[in-house]
Every structure is written in structure tokens, then in C-alpha cells.
Design an enzyme around this catalytic site. Structure first.
Site, mmCIF file in Angstrom:
data_model
loop_
_atom_site.group_PDB
_atom_site.id
_atom_site.type_symbol
_atom_site.label_atom_id
_atom_site.label_comp_id
_atom_site.label_asym_id
_atom_site.label_seq_id
_atom_site.Cartn_x
_atom_site.Cartn_y
_atom_site.Cartn_z
ATOM 1 N N GLY A 31 0.794 -1.228 0.000
ATOM 2 C CA GLY A 31 0.000 0.000 0.000
ATOM 3 C C GLY A 31 0.822 1.272 0.000
ATOM 4 N N CYS A 240 -27.498 -10.106 -15.742
ATOM 5 C CA CYS A 240 -27.016 -9.797 -17.089
ATOM 6 C C CYS A 240 -28.059 -10.240 -18.112
ATOM 7 C CB CYS A 240 -25.684 -10.495 -17.342
ATOM 8 S SG CYS A 240 -25.106 -10.321 -19.045
ATOM 9 N N CYS A 243 -26.168 -13.226 -20.239
ATOM 10 C CA CYS A 243 -25.743 -14.513 -19.670
ATOM 11 C C CYS A 243 -26.424 -14.824 -18.339
ATOM 12 C CB CYS A 243 -24.225 -14.542 -19.487
ATOM 13 S SG CYS A 243 -23.663 -13.617 -18.053
ATOM 14 N N CYS A 265 -22.802 -7.825 -18.649
ATOM 15 C CA CYS A 265 -21.561 -7.927 -17.883
ATOM 16 C C CYS A 265 -20.529 -6.960 -18.454
ATOM 17 C CB CYS A 265 -20.970 -9.334 -17.995
ATOM 18 S SG CYS A 265 -21.920 -10.613 -17.182
ATOM 19 N N CYS A 271 -18.712 -13.066 -19.446
ATOM 20 C CA CYS A 271 -20.029 -13.170 -20.062
ATOM 21 C C CYS A 271 -20.004 -14.226 -21.177
ATOM 22 C CB CYS A 271 -20.428 -11.803 -20.636
ATOM 23 S SG CYS A 271 -22.178 -11.639 -21.015
#
Ligand SMILES: Nc1ncnc2c1ncn2[C@@H]1O[C@H](COP(=O)(O)OP(=O)(O)O)[C@@H](O)[C@H]1O
Ligand SMILES: [Mg+2]
Lengths: 292, 278
Positions: A31, A240, A243, A265, A271
């Protein structure tokens, strides 16, 4: 075109060594933003020059590279970066998340869970999460050094005061291993939980700002919040339309000028593989017809 | 919300006996403070004790070293010599030699600093509520509703209407900005407040209201204060004791009334005769 005029992956070996040192330091101090001497790349800033340099420093000839922009492999930015490495490093490429050893991304984390054999490289425009309220670099550095992070919550406080909830939906700040506050790059906050305890190495490169930072595998990453306004990984409340996935991040697509719209997606590989496996959404469209 | 509730936010022990036990002597012992700017003296040879609940005024003409001294005491500037021993909750510590993280921790818990220009002490891009809440959040407050309740309460205590809580300070008058700065500083229940010309840029009527407010808060909270001003009326109203500075040195100090009514040093006599007639 051949790669003979360039060193492998464009950058010379000394530059790659310098970048690898920055990456190693970043991995050692999760970080923490490590300064590095960002090089001119043959593409404009904002096209992911930081991510490209990190990828260049990580690539090996046997790597398989995937590049996505907002989850899609076929956008201009993703295509040109992929072409760049095909030309300068001759590496194999793929669109399948589970086939890739290195994935460079802008604004998304793939839906398919990553593995210990993978490196995820983020393109970062603004690495400093405190910049919003404290423009002085000397001061933000001191705040990181002293863990003086009250300001981060002031930003979230302002969000709630103004919008009734934490409205930050991209680049949602996180705390890494209880120490450094980090900007996760402009990924949707839906992706934030994927960063925590991730088996893959996650590397972040900011070209214009000359910073590299990192999350080693299995690092704890916590999204900042308030007790009475807890973090939520929000997404559109739909499945979605192609899908039927209910667990993936969706883009809203306007389909005509009469208000027609669909949700699909944002991760095109996810997808497609779901449709190949036989999942069909509300519009029931096979992949080939949906993408002319 | 009360002071003790604000302390709870900070995660500190709010047991009052804890506070009293650590403070049998002076709250602050200043010994031989000196600061030079190259060959020029900022201030030199300044020593005094400040007791709990006491308000010390520092007066002197422009350039006499008041701001330099205050910056050295509050840790904004490192003095070239001297000690600033503060009675922390765990015993006396020299603020000059403590580490930067320790000093910062002091600066957001037991200490407060009110700048002459509110722009230096406020975040102009953040709402009034966010300004007051910042110290609480820096100390670990993580409950939005409670932070907001405390901020509302403090805005009320400095006479800012609750419905201004989401406005930015840039929409406030100079007097309101100064009161907001005070609320932002006092919200964590500090024990010592440094003020540099807090009424400086304000109209006379606005000054009077601010002084009344300050006097009330200082008494109510049992605050110790060091207040720098060139305005003898301010110290007459607020300060128990007075230090008169000239050319970076303290030329006279004592109880405020004594110094103002019976000045001993020629410079103090000049100061009193020329200014106090307002
Ligand atoms: N940053 C600085 N650099 C050089 N000299 C300074 C600086 N700040 C103050 N001084 C000088 O130090 C002396 C004391 O200044 P200051 O503490 O600002 O006085 P006051 O607050 O009483 O007006 C003055 O002679 C002033 O010119
Ligand atoms: Mg001054």
C-alpha cells in the site's frame, strides 16, 4: 513488424531493473507509494503508461498476456496495449482470464477468481487518495508516515452529508493491512472486496505521477466506512441480459432512441464463457448476434 | 453532547479523576525559549509557568516576537534553545524534543490552535460539520450519526445555527469563520489552547461577541490558554496574567490588572498610555 529494434518488452534492462526494485519495495511495504523514474512511453499519459511500464518489467517470454479496459478486451486502449507487447515482447495473448499469467487492467478486476500464478497490473491515474482534500504533496506524505488519516473519513463524511450515503462509487479508498490508506485506482467499489485476500499479486502503476504500489498475495484490504454507514459493494440490481449472471458487475447499454436499454456484464470474457456454458439471459441472445 | 461524550469519541479515559491526578503542578513550564532568524532575534530568554485553568496574555507591538514565541510553544516551529514541558496525561514531557508523531497526537488531543486568519485554521472546501468532525475522526470516531450530533452541538455552542452545518466556511462571515475555527478546535476537549490574534481581522462589535464567547468557553471547560494580541482590551477581558514583549524579550510580566494599572517598565507604560484608552 519485428521486435529487433527494441529490447524485450520495449524498456532497456537497466530501466526494468529500476522498476522491479520499486515493485519489490512496494510488495515489501503493501500500500506504500514508491516513487520511480517513469519513462516516456510511445503512447500518451492517460493510456496507462504506468501500468505498461510495470507490465514490461514483469513480462517473461513464456508469459500469456491479457489486457482489459473497463472489463473488455476489445476496446481501443486494450487492443493497442496488447499489440504493443505482441510487437515488442512477442508474448502470447489471451482473452480468457484463467489462461493469462499477466493481466493489465484499467478500471476493473476480472470476475473469474484469480490464482497464485497470476499478476494483476492496474493502470492508475491519481495514486494519492488524500489528494482530494490536501493538495500539498509534502503534507500527504507526512500524513501517510504518521498514519494521520482522519481526512479520509472527512471525505466520506462529506459524501454522506451531501448525498445521504457514501456516494463514492469508483476509486473507493481502502486501508491495507491496517496501515497504509490506498487508492485502488478507478475500479468500481463493487470490485473492492476482490482485492482482499487475493491469491494473485496486484501491482499498481501511475506513469504521470511516477508512483508504484503493490498488494502481495493474501493481503488484507478493508474499504473505509462508518459503523452506521457500512461499506457495500454495490452494482445495478439486475441480472445480465445476455448470460443471466447475478454476481457480476453490469454496464447499462442504451439500445435505441426510445429509452430501450439492457444490462450486460462489463467483463466480456466472463459473459462469453457463461454463454458458452449454456447460460442465457433475458434477451437470450447468443454472443455472436449481440456483438456485431 | 457534552465534553465527556466528546472524550469518549477519542477513545480516551473520560474518568475525571484520571485527569486531576496527573496535574498537581503547572500545566506548561516554558524555560529559556529562543528562536533566531539568522542573526535576527525572533524571541529569546522566555520562561514562564502556566497553571491549569489559567489564561496568559502576550502583548507587544508588531515585530516584538509574539507569533514566533507562540509557534515555538505550539510546536509549529523548532526553537533554537529552551524547553516546553507539558503535563501530559502520563507525566511531564518536553514537547520540543518529543517525536513528531507524539507532537501531532498532542496537537489533536490536549492542544488546540486558533489562527488569526480562519483560512489557516479551517478547511475551506469542507462543510462546517466536516470541519468540526475532523479531529474526532482523526482520533478514531467512526459513527457518522454521533459525529454529526457532536458537530451540531458544538456549532450551537459557538452560536452557529444548526441548519448551517452543511455549508462551507466560505459562505460564512469573518466572525462566524472564527467561531467555527474555535468549535473545530475545542470539540475534542483540549486542555490548552493557543490563540494568535483571534480577534484580529474583525469589526469591533464582532470582536466583543467573540471575546464573550471565548471567555465563557474557557471558564466552562476549565481551559488553559495562551493568547497573543496587540490589543490590551482583549487581555484585560480574558487574561489572568500578562507578559509584555519588546524586541523578542519579555520586559514585564505579572497579574493582568497589576501590569495594566501599575506598569513598571517604561515600554509597558508607553503601551498602556497609548492604547488602553479605547
Ligand atoms: N520567517 C521569518 N524570517 C525572518 N524573520 C522573521 C520571520 N518571522 C518573523 N521574523 C522576525 O522576527 C521578529 C519577531 O516577529 P513576530 O514573531 O512575527 O512578531 P509579532 O508576532 O510580535 O508581530 C521580527 O523582527 C520579524 O521581522
Ligand atoms: Mg504576529
Amino acid at each position: 513488424m519485428t521486435s529487433e529494434v527494441y529490447n524485450f518488452a520495449y524498456l532497456d534492462e537497466l530501466t526494468k531493473r529500476m522498476i522491479r526494485r520499486a515493485i519489490l519495495k512496494g510488495v515489501a511495504v503493501p500500500g506504500y507509494q514508491v516513487p520511480f523514474a517513469s519513462r516516456e512511453m510511445p503512447m500518451p499519459y492517460g493510456w496507462g503508461t504506468g501500468g505498461v511500464q510495470v507490465t514490461a518489467a514483469c513480462l517473461m517470454p513464456e508469459d500469456v498476456l491479457k489486457v482489459i479496459d473497463q472489463g473488455a478486451d476489445d476496446t481501443t486502449n486494450a487492443v493497442s496495449i496488447r499489440k504493443f507487447f505482441v510487437r515488442t515482447a512477442g508474448v502470447a495473448t489471451t482473452e480468457a482470464t484463467d489462461q493469462a499469467s499477466v493481466i493489465q487492467t484499467r478500471h476493473r478486476i476480472p470476475e473469474t477468481p484469480l490464482t497464485e500464478d497470476q499478476i494483476l497490473v492496474f493502470q492508475v491515474p491519481i495514486p494519492e487518495p488524500l489528494r482530494f482534500l490536501e493538495p500539498r504533496e509534502t503534507e500527504t506524505r507526512r500524513m501517510h508516515a504518521l498514519e494521520d488519516y482522519g481526512l479520509m473519513h472527512v471525505k466520506l463524511y462529506e459524501d454522506i452529508a451531501r448525498h445521504g450515503e457514501i456516494a463514492t462509487s469508483y476509486a473507493y479508498p481502502v486501508r491495507v493491512e491496517g496501515r497504509y490508506v490506498m487508492d485502488p485506482s478507478p475500479i468500481p467499489r463493487f470490485d473492492n472486496p476482490k482485492m482482499s485476500d487475493c491469491p494473485a499479486i496486484q501491482l499498481f502503476g501511475a506513469g504521470r505521477e511516477q508512483r508504484i504500489y503493490a498488494l502481495p498475495p493474501w493481503t488484507q484490504v478493508v474499504s473505509l466506512d462508518f459503523e452506521d454507514h457500512p461499506f457495500t459493494a454495490s452494482k445495478a440490481d439486475h441480472a445480465c441480459d445476455l448470460c443471466a449472471a447475478e454476481d457480476s458487475y453490469l454496464d447499462e447499454v442504451i439500445t435505441d432512441d426510445r429509452g430501450g436499454r439492457m444490462f450486460v456484464c462489463s467483463d466480456t470474457d466472463y459473459c462469453r464463457s457463461r454463454r458458452e456454458a449454456g447460460h442465457l439471459g433475458r434477451l437470450g441472445a447468443p454472443y455472436e448476434e449481440a456483438a456485431p | 453532547m457534552t465534553l465527556s461524550a466528546a472524550r469518549e469519541f477519542s477513545g480516551e479515559n473520560s474518568d475525571p479523576s484520571q485527569k486531576d491526578r496527573g496535574a498537581p503542578g503547572p500545566l506548561l513550564r516554558v524555560q529559556g525559549i529562543e528562536k533566531r532568524y539568522g542573526p535576527r532575534i525572533g524571541c529569546t530568554g522566555v520562561s514562564f509557568d502556566l497553571w491549569p485553568g489559567e489564561v496568559m496574555g502576550i502583548v507587544g507591538e508588531s515585530g516584538s516576537g509574539k507569533s514566533t514565541l507562540l509557534s515555538c510553544l505550539a510546536g509549529h516551529m523548532a526553537p533554537d534553545a529552551g524547553r516546553v514541558i507539558f503535563a501530559t496525561r502520563t507525566g511531564p514531557r518536553d514537547a520540543v524534543t518529543m517525536t513528531e508523531p507524539e507532537r501531532r497526537q498532542l496537537a489533536r488531543t490536549d492542544w488546540a490552535f486558533v489562527h488569526q486568519n480562519p483560512r489557516d485554521g479551517l478547511r475551506m472546501g469542507v462543510s462546517a460539520g466536516g470541519n468540526v468532525g475532523e479531529r474526532l475522526m482523526a482520533l478514531g470516531a467512526r459513527h457518522y450519526g454521533r459525529i454529526r450530533t457532536t458537530a451540531t452541538d458544538w456549532l450551537g455552542r459557538v452560536e452557529i445555527a444548526a441548519d448551517r452545518i452543511d455549508d462551507r466556511p466560505s459562505a460564512f462571515s469573518g466572525g462566524m469563520q472564527q467561531r467555527l475555527q474555535i468549535a473545530r478546535n475545542l470539540v475534542t476537549g483540549p486542555r490548552l489552547i493557543f490563540m494568535d490574534e483571534p480577534t484580529g481581522g474583525l469589526d469591533v462589535s464582532v470582536q466583543a461577541r467573540l471575546l464573550d464567547l471565548l471567555r465563557g468557553l474557557v471558564r466552562e471547560m476549565g481551559l488553559s490558554a495562551i493568547i497573543v494580541t496587540h490589543d490590551l482590551a482583549v487581555v484585560r477581558l480574558l487574561a489572568d496574567r500578562l507578559m509584555v514583549m519588546q524586541g523578542g524579550r519579555v520586559v514585564e510580566q505579572g497579574l493582568t490588572d497589576q501590569v495594566l494599572d501599575d506598569p513598571q517598565h517604561a515600554y509597558t507604560q508607553l503601551l498602556v498610555s497609548s492604547v488602553l484608552q479605547v
